[in-house]
Design a protein around this motif. Sequence first.
Motif, PDB file in Angstrom:
ATOM      1  N   VAL A  11       0.842  -1.218   0.000  1.00  0.00           N
ATOM      2  CA  VAL A  11       0.000   0.000   0.000  1.00  0.00           C
ATOM      3  C   VAL A  11       0.869   1.258   0.000  1.00  0.00           C
ATOM      4  CG1 VAL A  11      -1.845   1.210   1.237  1.00  0.00           C
ATOM      5  CG2 VAL A  11      -1.602  -1.276   1.507  1.00  0.00           C
ATOM      6  N   PRO A  12       0.794   2.143  -0.951  1.00  0.00           N
ATOM      7  CA  PRO A  12       0.091   2.060  -2.224  1.00  0.00           C
ATOM      8  C   PRO A  12       1.027   1.655  -3.361  1.00  0.00           C
ATOM      9  CG  PRO A  12       0.820   4.313  -1.923  1.00  0.00           C
ATOM     10  CD  PRO A  12       1.426   3.497  -0.805  1.00  0.00           C
TER      11      PRO A  12
ATOM     12  N   PHE B 177      -8.720   0.433   2.146  1.00  0.00           N
ATOM     13  CA  PHE B 177      -7.708  -0.087   1.228  1.00  0.00           C
ATOM     14  C   PHE B 177      -7.913  -1.534   0.780  1.00  0.00           C
ATOM     15  CE2 PHE B 177      -5.032   2.992   3.826  1.00  0.00           C
ATOM     16  CZ  PHE B 177      -5.086   3.999   2.867  1.00  0.00           C
TER      17      PHE B 177
ATOM     18  N   THR C 266      -5.956  -3.210  -2.374  1.00  0.00           N
ATOM     19  CA  THR C 266      -4.761  -3.999  -2.023  1.00  0.00           C
ATOM     20  C   THR C 266      -4.869  -5.372  -2.675  1.00  0.00           C
ATOM     21  OG1 THR C 266      -4.619  -2.813   0.074  1.00  0.00           O
ATOM     22  CG2 THR C 266      -3.361  -4.854  -0.086  1.00  0.00           C
TER      23      THR C 266
ATOM     24  N   GLY D 226      -3.495  -2.841   4.922  1.00  0.00           N
ATOM     25  CA  GLY D 226      -4.148  -3.372   3.717  1.00  0.00           C
ATOM     26  C   GLY D 226      -5.534  -3.933   3.988  1.00  0.00           C
TER      27      GLY D 226
END
Length: 377
Positions: A96-97, A135, A139, A130
Amino acid sequence: MRIGITCYPTYGGSGALATELGIALAHRGHEVHMISYASPFRLRHFAEHVFFHEVDLTSGAYPLLEHFPYPLALAVTQHEVASRQHLDVLHVHYAVPHATAAFLAKQMLAGERDLKVITTLHGTDITLVGQARSFFTITKFSIERSDAVTAVSDYLRDETYRAFDCQPCKIEVIPNFVNLAEYFPLDAAPRPEFARAGTKLVVHVSNFRQVKRVPEVVRVFARIRAAVPAVLVLIGDGPDRAEAEVETERLGIRDEVFFLGKLDTVADLLQAADLFLLPSTSESFGLAALEAMACGVPVLASRVGGLPEVVVDGECGWLIPAGPRDTEAMAERAIELLRDVPLWRRMREAAVERARLFSADRIVPQYEQLYRKLAGA
Ligand code: GMT
């Protein structure tokens, strides 16, 4: 080969490992391009064949954008570097990211060629960040779209399959490594002035995040010091430092605890240390513990995550299961070890022996092999 590497530049295991990997690859004749928003903390000196590319965080800044979209700026730099430097592969550390930005860079380059993307999962990118609602799906998507995915331990691989149910991806485990030319045991290593003559030196290194339980390190040390003359050195910094400092005052051990802040290299202090403490609540691997072991320092850590894959319980230290008495249990083991010189020597030797299995010479070729397979070289 020409290899792009993206990582966090900040104090932490993933940035440390990615930078050590870049330097090791360069030593082995590759050209390495590090891409991040700042120079990684372990890249402090000139290293032949290593180039750093800074992501531009200023030119796109505009009052409308309250939050600067870093992943987009990163993808632009990754794309530019890949195109200009003719990268064979782009290896991103911490999903991430970085895996998402790499996916974008790969798509942007698609008209030109197929840039192979490798994502290495390190820990909290899977176990914490994640999995956050903000996210999770991206992810999972970015991991599944990587050309290859590696995890730093069996534990982390299994946790990724469990948490993300990544159907199409095959996750290869390539454990973290240590540079044995820098991290090695040194008998009669120079000790800091505050740890002279008969005083044991206990060390902890981390980014002082909650998972590291730094105040707990202080509590364990308070019990040790009540039984054995000792000082505690804390290396690193982060959100829990203030709480840990308060804890030293509450326990009346302020003069025996030394907060050194962030240090780029810790090998010399580890060489002088008698014990390494790592009572984390979660640890996918424990690179800091491995570096301590390579310097001949027995480790006392929690029995969590991937730590049992690194520290052999009862041989190079002890792993303490989580529980209501874990502070006492860790301190009891520490006192036993620091008082028993033959036991300490045995554990020191076992730690050094164990660390050899994770030497850069053994592990880095596994990454090279993966790159070659992907690039068709
Ligand atoms: O320890 C941290 O929180 C930093 C984090 C990172 O990604 O920067 O470290 C993780 O990666 C290291 C290198 O692979 C591992 O040795 C650490 O065990 C892992 N940390 C956790 O899982 C909490």
